[in-house]
Design a protein around this motif. Structure first.
Motif, PDB file in Angstrom:
ATOM      1  N   VAL A  85      14.730  25.340  50.099  1.00 22.84           N
ATOM      2  CA  VAL A  85      15.354  24.871  49.322  1.00 22.84           C
ATOM      3  C   VAL A  85      16.935  24.786  48.818  1.00 22.84           C
ATOM      4  O   VAL A  85      17.058  26.203  49.244  1.00 22.84           O
ATOM      5  CB  VAL A  85      14.762  24.521  48.050  1.00 22.84           C
ATOM      6  N   VAL A  86      18.567  24.761  48.934  1.00 19.43           N
ATOM      7  CA  VAL A  86      19.221  24.970  48.837  1.00 19.43           C
ATOM      8  C   VAL A  86      19.557  24.309  47.630  1.00 19.43           C
ATOM      9  O   VAL A  86      19.691  23.143  47.671  1.00 19.43           O
ATOM     10  CB  VAL A  86      20.202  24.321  49.889  1.00 19.43           C
ATOM     11  N   THR A  87      20.140  25.678  46.508  1.00 18.29           N
ATOM     12  CA  THR A  87      20.871  24.902  45.424  1.00 18.29           C
ATOM     13  C   THR A  87      22.031  24.228  45.165  1.00 18.29           C
ATOM     14  O   THR A  87      22.949  25.297  45.480  1.00 18.29           O
ATOM     15  CB  THR A  87      20.781  25.465  44.132  1.00 18.29           C
ATOM     16  N   LEU A  88      22.384  23.692  44.821  1.00 19.54           N
ATOM     17  CA  LEU A  88      24.076  23.632  44.637  1.00 19.54           C
ATOM     18  C   LEU A  88      24.505  23.276  42.933  1.00 19.54           C
ATOM     19  O   LEU A  88      24.344  22.846  42.232  1.00 19.54           O
ATOM     20  CB  LEU A  88      24.643  22.026  44.988  1.00 19.54           C
ATOM     21  N   CYS A  89      25.635  24.115  42.969  1.00 17.85           N
ATOM     22  CA  CYS A  89      26.592  24.123  41.661  1.00 17.85           C
ATOM     23  C   CYS A  89      27.229  23.022  41.305  1.00 17.85           C
ATOM     24  O   CYS A  89      28.517  22.381  41.319  1.00 17.85           O
ATOM     25  CB  CYS A  89      27.369  25.435  42.008  1.00 17.85           C
ATOM     26  N   LEU A  90      26.604  22.481  40.479  1.00 21.16           N
ATOM     27  CA  LEU A  90      27.115  21.264  40.023  1.00 21.16           C
ATOM     28  C   LEU A  90      29.292  21.812  39.292  1.00 21.16           C
ATOM     29  O   LEU A  90      29.357  21.015  39.360  1.00 21.16           O
ATOM     30  CB  LEU A  90      26.394  20.162  38.570  1.00 21.16           C
ATOM     31  N   PRO A  91      29.276  23.206  38.615  1.00 16.41           N
ATOM     32  CA  PRO A  91      30.578  22.690  38.220  1.00 16.41           C
ATOM     33  C   PRO A  91      31.560  23.114  39.489  1.00 16.41           C
ATOM     34  O   PRO A  91      32.221  22.297  39.115  1.00 16.41           O
ATOM     35  CB  PRO A  91      30.200  24.509  37.361  1.00 16.41           C
ATOM     36  N   LEU A  92      31.023  23.850  40.618  1.00 17.99           N
ATOM     37  CA  LEU A  92      32.048  24.234  41.249  1.00 17.99           C
ATOM     38  C   LEU A  92      31.808  22.416  42.056  1.00 17.99           C
ATOM     39  O   LEU A  92      32.925  21.965  42.822  1.00 17.99           O
ATOM     40  CB  LEU A  92      31.364  24.814  42.712  1.00 17.99           C
ATOM     41  N   TYR A  93      31.581  22.105  42.107  1.00 20.58           N
ATOM     42  CA  TYR A  93      30.865  20.345  43.190  1.00 20.58           C
ATOM     43  C   TYR A  93      31.684  19.738  42.055  1.00 20.58           C
ATOM     44  O   TYR A  93      31.999  18.820  43.138  1.00 20.58           O
ATOM     45  CB  TYR A  93      29.477  20.174  42.674  1.00 20.58           C
TER      46      TYR A  93
END
Length: 137
Positions: free
Chosen positions: A39-47
């Motif tokens: 599971v890899v979490t992606l950072c929405l603000p950075l995205y």
């Protein structure tokens, strides 16, 4: 289950309970329920701000969007910058709009009932994760 990593991009909303629940549930999945780096979490603000590593991951690997409310910011950002999401979860559909729009946003203010909601959301994420893992074999 496939060895393909699966991304989870969760709501970053800090103005309502839905964002807090989405983040806590995503972290629980990553650290407790499906540990081991799949599971890899992606950072929405950075995205949203232009994080190429986040966006490239979402182009190359399956992603689950976990949105706190019906605005679906995580899903919309993924669609805009990387393409389709493999699956999505909208907490207002699962827990009710009034619940997710509550102004309780700090983890220190959460009750046992809120943590049961985190567990419910985490379980739903796991179901989606497992289904995608089977499909990616």
């Amino acid at each position: 289950m496939s060895d393909t990593p699966i991304g989870v991009i969760s709501c970053s909303g800090e103005e309502c309970l839905g964002g807090t629940l989405a983040r806590l549930a995503t972290r629980k999945v990553m650290e407790e329920l499906r540990p081991g780096g799949k599971v890899v979490t992606l950072c929405l603000p950075l995205y949203i701000a232009g994080g190429e590593e986040e966006r490239d991951f979402a182009k190359d690997y399956p992603v689950i969007a976990v949105d706190g409310c019906s605005e679906c910011c995580a899903k919309r950002a993924t669609l805009k910058y990387s393409g389709e999401v493999k699956d999505s979860l909208v907490l207002s559909d699962l827990l009710g709009t009034d619940t997710v729009l509550s102004k309780i946003v700090s983890a220190r203010d959460l009750t046992d009932e809120h943590y049961r909601m985190v567990d419910k959301v985490a379980d739903e994420i796991c179901k989606k994760f497992d289904k995608i893992g089977e499909e990616e074999k």
